[in-house]
Design an enzyme around this catalytic site. Structure first.
Site, PDB file in Angstrom:
ATOM      1  N   HIS A 232       8.664   9.371   0.818  1.00 18.34           N
ATOM      2  CA  HIS A 232       7.329   8.825   1.109  1.00 18.34           C
ATOM      3  C   HIS A 232       6.243   9.697   0.480  1.00 18.34           C
ATOM      4  CE1 HIS A 232       4.169   6.960   3.703  1.00 18.34           C
ATOM      5  NE2 HIS A 232       3.670   8.185   3.684  1.00 18.34           N
ATOM      6  N   GLU A 233       6.381  11.004   0.610  1.00 14.89           N
ATOM      7  CA  GLU A 233       5.380  11.909   0.036  1.00 14.89           C
ATOM      8  C   GLU A 233       5.416  11.877  -1.497  1.00 14.89           C
ATOM      9  OE1 GLU A 233       3.301  12.927   2.018  1.00 14.89           O
ATOM     10  OE2 GLU A 233       4.362  12.763   3.915  1.00 14.89           O
ATOM     11  N   HIS A 236       3.578   8.950  -2.731  1.00 10.19           N
ATOM     12  CA  HIS A 236       2.124   9.180  -2.785  1.00 10.19           C
ATOM     13  C   HIS A 236       1.733   9.778  -4.139  1.00 10.19           C
ATOM     14  CE1 HIS A 236       0.499   8.006   1.025  1.00 10.19           C
ATOM     15  NE2 HIS A 236       1.265   8.812   1.740  1.00 10.19           N
ATOM     16  N   GLU A 294      -0.778   3.929   2.351  1.00  8.45           N
ATOM     17  CA  GLU A 294       0.395   4.215   3.182  1.00  8.45           C
ATOM     18  C   GLU A 294       1.432   3.092   3.070  1.00  8.45           C
ATOM     19  OE1 GLU A 294       1.157   6.972   4.653  1.00  8.45           O
ATOM     20  OE2 GLU A 294      -0.757   7.912   4.151  1.00  8.45           O
TER      21      GLU A 294
END
Length: 372
Positions: A232-233, A236, A294
């Site tokens: 997930h990071e 980003h 997100e």
């Protein structure tokens, strides 16, 4: 994205107009002082007053002489009796007088050239408009630079108490490098912060990107869940979310900087009310933008790792998350750190200013992705 861009674009325009107009008025007064000073300096006698040489030419040749002296001083001292300036010897006195004379001509003739050139090209009204516009742009630029510096400082503070993952958990860094390679982004630096509260967030972008995870997060998650959170990071980073959010928050920070916390008289209170309203308006736009980023990061993580594992991680983290006792409660700091979950409990993060989608909605979406 459309709502977020619309809100942030209008906020940026309004803040720029207010700040630019006020700064322009102040700068216009300063420009008037500068112009008056230049005219006063230009009235001093110069070479152009007693010869046919124009003021620009006299100023140019005087500046050229200074450049020659500065750059070729060792050569000049080698072939002349002058060793140093400001020495009580005849050659030194002559050389010192020549240098000071050139400096005088640069100031006097330069001022005369600027004042005559501006007067020849622009009318008084045009000079006033130009001074107002340039001052406004300068002030807006200074505030933007200051806001960006504040954001960089916020990010730096978030990493201050962390240590490189290579020193405490090399496997963690290896996992991030592998995910970054899959996502075709430069491998970020990975840090671990000693905190029981589970959190992971992304700072910066490109070669300066940093991913920070807490010991509480690593201890609570299984290996596949931790990999999904790291995915997930990394997502980003692949989506340039940190850079996008940092740019979006600039007008909000500027609006906050113009709020006087010690206001007491009605004029200052009205001033604060205007900028507080602008700040809240901008926070809404940034929150909408952040929620969209997100969702995209979840989708990217589902492509890099297991969506079921990320859904499980979100459930685990939501149960373990509690209101932070640190400065992460500050809205600006929670935005610049693209955390896996909002900085407070779900109930306290609800409403139009929440920076993350509902955790329950994210889990449902990830489970649908896992099922398909």
């Amino acid at each position: 994205m459309g709502v977020a861009v619309g809100v942030l674009a209008t906020l940026s325009i309004v803040v720029a107009l207010i700040v630019g107009f006020i700064g322009g008025l102040l700068g216009f007064v300063a420009w008037e002082w500068i112009a008056t000073g230049l005219e006063a300096v230009a009235s001093f006698p110069g070479v152009s007053d007693v010869t046919d040489v124009s003021a620009p030419a006299a100023g140019f040749f005087a500046a050229l002489a200074l450049v020659v002296v500065i750059n070729w001083w060792p050569l000049l001292t080698r072939y002349t009796p002058v060793e140093y300036l400001f020495q009580p010897t005849p050659p030194s006195v002559v050389a010192t007088g020549a240098v000071l004379g050139c400096l005088y001509l640069v100031i006097i003739e330069g001022s005369a050239a600027v004042t005559s050139g501006v007067a020849a090209v622009l009318s008084p009204l045009e000079r006033a408009v130009l001074g107002l516009g340039l001052s406004g742009l300068l002030v807006v630029g200074l505030f933007v630079a200051g806001a960006r510096r504040e954001i960089r400082n916020l990010r730096s503070e978030l990493v201050d108490d962390s240590v490189p993952a290579a020193e405490v958990d090399p496997e963690l860094e290896a996992t991030v490098r592998r995910l970054a390679q899959f996502a075709s982004v430069p491998a970020p630096e990975v840090y671990v912060t000693d905190a029981d509260r589970p959190e992971s967030f992304t700072l910066g972008s490109g070669a300066s990107a940093v991913i920070v995870v807490s010991t509480g997060l690593c201890e609570r998650l299984a290996d596949d869940e931790l990999e999904a959170v790291l995915a997930h990071e990394v997502s980003h980073l692949a989506n340039f979310d940190s850079r996008i959010v940092a740019a979006a928050i600039v007008p909000v920070v500027i609006a906050d900087d113009w709020i006087d916390p010690d206001a007491s008289d009605p004029g200052d209170l009205l001033w604060n009310a205007v900028f507080r309203a602008l700040k809240r308006y901008g926070q809404f736009g940034v929150a909408v933008l952040s929620q969209g980023r997100e969702w995209h990061a979840d989708a990217g993580a589902a492509a890099l790792a297991s969506p079921a594992a990320l859904a499980s991680a979100l459930e685990t983290l939501a149960d373990a998350r509690r209101v932070p006792e640190t400065d992460l409660r500050e809205w600006e700091r929670s935005v610049v750190a693209l955390d896996i979950l909002p900085p407070a409990l779900e109930e306290q993060g609800s409403g139009p200013f929440r920076t993350h989608p509902s955790t329950a909605a994210r889990i449902r979406r990830l489970r649908r992705l896992a099922a398909s």
